[in-house]
Design an enzyme around this catalytic site. Structure first.
Site, PDB file in Angstrom:
ATOM      1  N   LYS A  14       0.821  -1.226   0.000  1.00 58.05           N
ATOM      2  CA  LYS A  14       0.000   0.000   0.000  1.00 58.05           C
ATOM      3  C   LYS A  14       0.849   1.267   0.000  1.00 58.05           C
ATOM      4  O   LYS A  14       0.609   2.181  -0.774  1.00 58.05           O
ATOM      5  CB  LYS A  14      -0.904   0.079   1.241  1.00 58.05           C
ATOM      6  CG  LYS A  14      -2.033  -0.909   1.300  1.00 58.05           C
ATOM      7  CD  LYS A  14      -3.002  -0.570   2.427  1.00 58.05           C
ATOM      8  CE  LYS A  14      -2.413  -0.541   3.826  1.00 58.05           C
ATOM      9  NZ  LYS A  14      -1.965  -1.820   4.362  1.00 58.05           N
ATOM     10  N   ARG A  92     -10.237   0.719   8.039  1.00 62.17           N
ATOM     11  CA  ARG A  92      -9.691  -0.592   8.392  1.00 62.17           C
ATOM     12  C   ARG A  92     -10.771  -1.508   8.978  1.00 62.17           C
ATOM     13  O   ARG A  92     -10.511  -2.681   9.215  1.00 62.17           O
ATOM     14  CB  ARG A  92      -8.653  -0.454   9.496  1.00 62.17           C
ATOM     15  CG  ARG A  92      -7.240  -0.060   9.182  1.00 62.17           C
ATOM     16  CD  ARG A  92      -6.425  -1.064   8.467  1.00 62.17           C
ATOM     17  NE  ARG A  92      -5.125  -1.318   9.024  1.00 62.17           N
ATOM     18  CZ  ARG A  92      -4.039  -0.563   8.846  1.00 62.17           C
ATOM     19  NH1 ARG A  92      -4.078   0.517   8.139  1.00 62.17           N
ATOM     20  NH2 ARG A  92      -2.887  -0.926   9.376  1.00 62.17           N
ATOM     21  N   ARG A 129      11.494  -5.357   5.971  1.00 60.23           N
ATOM     22  CA  ARG A 129      11.330  -3.953   5.580  1.00 60.23           C
ATOM     23  C   ARG A 129      12.225  -3.018   6.405  1.00 60.23           C
ATOM     24  O   ARG A 129      12.314  -3.135   7.618  1.00 60.23           O
ATOM     25  CB  ARG A 129       9.855  -3.564   5.786  1.00 60.23           C
ATOM     26  CG  ARG A 129       9.560  -2.118   5.466  1.00 60.23           C
ATOM     27  CD  ARG A 129       8.122  -1.900   5.193  1.00 60.23           C
ATOM     28  NE  ARG A 129       7.267  -2.085   6.370  1.00 60.23           N
ATOM     29  CZ  ARG A 129       5.952  -1.925   6.342  1.00 60.23           C
ATOM     30  NH1 ARG A 129       5.337  -1.631   5.231  1.00 60.23           N
ATOM     31  NH2 ARG A 129       5.248  -2.097   7.444  1.00 60.23           N
ATOM     32  N   ARG A 162      10.587  -0.547  11.584  1.00 60.40           N
ATOM     33  CA  ARG A 162       9.412  -0.165  12.391  1.00 60.40           C
ATOM     34  C   ARG A 162       9.272  -1.086  13.603  1.00 60.40           C
ATOM     35  O   ARG A 162       9.533  -2.280  13.515  1.00 60.40           O
ATOM     36  CB  ARG A 162       8.142  -0.280  11.525  1.00 60.40           C
ATOM     37  CG  ARG A 162       7.857   0.971  10.737  1.00 60.40           C
ATOM     38  CD  ARG A 162       6.743   0.793   9.756  1.00 60.40           C
ATOM     39  NE  ARG A 162       5.526   0.188  10.300  1.00 60.40           N
ATOM     40  CZ  ARG A 162       4.378   0.140   9.629  1.00 60.40           C
ATOM     41  NH1 ARG A 162       4.290   0.660   8.421  1.00 60.40           N
ATOM     42  NH2 ARG A 162       3.322  -0.440  10.166  1.00 60.40           N
ATOM     43  N   ARG A 173      -1.121  -8.491  13.401  1.00 59.82           N
ATOM     44  CA  ARG A 173      -1.655  -7.551  12.404  1.00 59.82           C
ATOM     45  C   ARG A 173      -2.364  -8.300  11.278  1.00 59.82           C
ATOM     46  O   ARG A 173      -3.370  -7.844  10.749  1.00 59.82           O
ATOM     47  CB  ARG A 173      -0.522  -6.674  11.848  1.00 59.82           C
ATOM     48  CG  ARG A 173      -0.050  -5.636  12.868  1.00 59.82           C
ATOM     49  CD  ARG A 173       1.317  -5.086  12.546  1.00 59.82           C
ATOM     50  NE  ARG A 173       1.374  -4.356  11.300  1.00 59.82           N
ATOM     51  CZ  ARG A 173       2.499  -4.137  10.615  1.00 59.82           C
ATOM     52  NH1 ARG A 173       3.645  -4.603  11.041  1.00 59.82           N
ATOM     53  NH2 ARG A 173       2.456  -3.450   9.500  1.00 59.82           N
TER      54      ARG A 173
HETATM   55  P1  AMP Z   1       0.074   0.819   8.864  1.00 59.84           P
HETATM   56  O1  AMP Z   1       1.249   1.719   8.712  1.00 59.84           O
HETATM   57  O2  AMP Z   1      -1.043   1.160   7.930  1.00 59.84           O
HETATM   58  O3  AMP Z   1       0.472  -0.642   8.796  1.00 59.84           O
HETATM   59  O4  AMP Z   1      -0.502   1.048  10.341  1.00 59.84           O
HETATM   60  C1  AMP Z   1       0.285   0.819  11.494  1.00 59.84           C
HETATM   61  C2  AMP Z   1      -0.595   0.739  12.723  1.00 59.84           C
HETATM   62  O5  AMP Z   1      -1.285   1.982  12.907  1.00 59.84           O
HETATM   63  C3  AMP Z   1      -1.683  -0.315  12.683  1.00 59.84           C
HETATM   64  O6  AMP Z   1      -1.220  -1.600  13.049  1.00 59.84           O
HETATM   65  C4  AMP Z   1      -2.672   0.266  13.703  1.00 59.84           C
HETATM   66  O7  AMP Z   1      -2.207   0.072  15.032  1.00 59.84           O
HETATM   67  C5  AMP Z   1      -2.591   1.757  13.408  1.00 59.84           C
HETATM   68  N1  AMP Z   1      -3.578   2.141  12.362  1.00 59.84           N
HETATM   69  C6  AMP Z   1      -3.305   2.640  11.121  1.00 59.84           C
HETATM   70  N2  AMP Z   1      -4.432   2.882  10.445  1.00 59.84           N
HETATM   71  C7  AMP Z   1      -5.451   2.544  11.266  1.00 59.84           C
HETATM   72  C8  AMP Z   1      -6.858   2.563  11.134  1.00 59.84           C
HETATM   73  N3  AMP Z   1      -7.492   2.973  10.006  1.00 59.84           N
HETATM   74  N4  AMP Z   1      -7.594   2.126  12.190  1.00 59.84           N
HETATM   75  C9  AMP Z   1      -7.015   1.717  13.324  1.00 59.84           C
HETATM   76  N5  AMP Z   1      -5.691   1.658  13.514  1.00 59.84           N
HETATM   77  C10 AMP Z   1      -4.897   2.073  12.499  1.00 59.84           C
END
Ligand code: AMP
Length: 217
Positions: A14, A92, A129, A162, A173
């Site tokens: 993404k 999400r 990553r 990360r 996740r």
């Molecule tokens: P990402 O970078 O998109 O993988 O997001 C990293 C983390 O941020 C996720 O594992 C969640 O803890 C939080 N997060 C990001 N987007 C959302 C969302 N739309 N709803 C809830 N938590 C989110």
């Protein structure tokens, strides 16, 4: 005007695809994950429950819907989003999608792209990553390593990993994705705005397919 969201499991590409799409379409890339990381770092302004957010992220759990939806609607209200936007990592959950449509019907998504990837490769994509803290360039030590060990090709800065890209958190996740996020595919399919692309190709081919579905739709 395009109001687009990308749906894919963690490690599905993404972030990488969002950057490329936004560069070409000249729309802002709104990544909720990036926003939460900036909140934790203290570089995103506002009053937020930082400790709570950090705890959810480190456990691989989702931040509560009401917090997320409020932040997204506020962010999309800024000037740079008035000609369209790309959401990366939002919604999400079905509840986030519904709350968003209810509280911001003028911002309703008109295209959702699903990047379809094979689950088996995701662990390596995530645990491998690395990111440049300076320019944001993303590498993978298995698939797309930097030229010099652990350093960014662009600026020579030491790459970072990360906190949530370790095996245990990644498993969590993925579970969350299956349970909470994958129902969105059906939800947007029913609305006739979901387009699926094969994410098991090289980055440039995935990008080409995405641009094609966006043009044809
Ligand atoms: P990402 O970078 O998109 O993988 O997001 C990293 C983390 O941020 C996720 O594992 C969640 O803890 C939080 N997060 C990001 N987007 C959302 C969302 N739309 N709803 C809830 N938590 C989110």
């Amino acid at each position: 005007m395009i109001r687009l969201s990308l749906v894919a499991p963690p490690g599905g590409g993404k972030g990488t695809q969002s950057e490329k799409i936004c560069e070409v379409l000249k729309i802002p890339h709104i990544s909720t994950g990036d926003i939460f990381r900036a909140i934790v770092k203290g570089t995103y302004k506002g009053s937020f429950p930082v400790d709570q957010i950090l705890e959810f992220m480190n456990k691989g759990l989702l931040i509560p819907d009401d917090i997320v939806v409020k932040i997204v609607i506020e962010r999309l209200g800024q000037d740079d989003c008035k000609n369209g936007f790309l959401l990366d990592g939002f919604p999400r959950t079905l509840n986030q999608a519904e709350l968003f449509d209810r509280h911001a019907s003028h911002l309703k998504l008109n295209k959702v792209v699903q990047i379809d990837v094979n689950e088996e490769n995701l662990m390596k994509r995530l645990t491998g990553r690395r990111t440049c803290p300076q320019c944001g360039k993303i590498y993978n030590i298995y698939y797309t390593p930097p030229k010099e060990n652990s350093k960014c090709d662009v600026d020579g800065i030491v790459l970072t990993q990360r906190n949530d890209d370790n095996e245990e958190t990644v498993k969590q996740r993925m579970e969350v994705y299956k349970k909470e996020t994958s129902p969105l595919i059906d939800h947007y399919s029913k609305q006739g705005i979901l387009f699926k692309v094969n994410g098991e190709q090289g980055v440039d081919l995935v990008f080409k397919d995405i641009m094609e579905v966006l043009k044809s739709a």
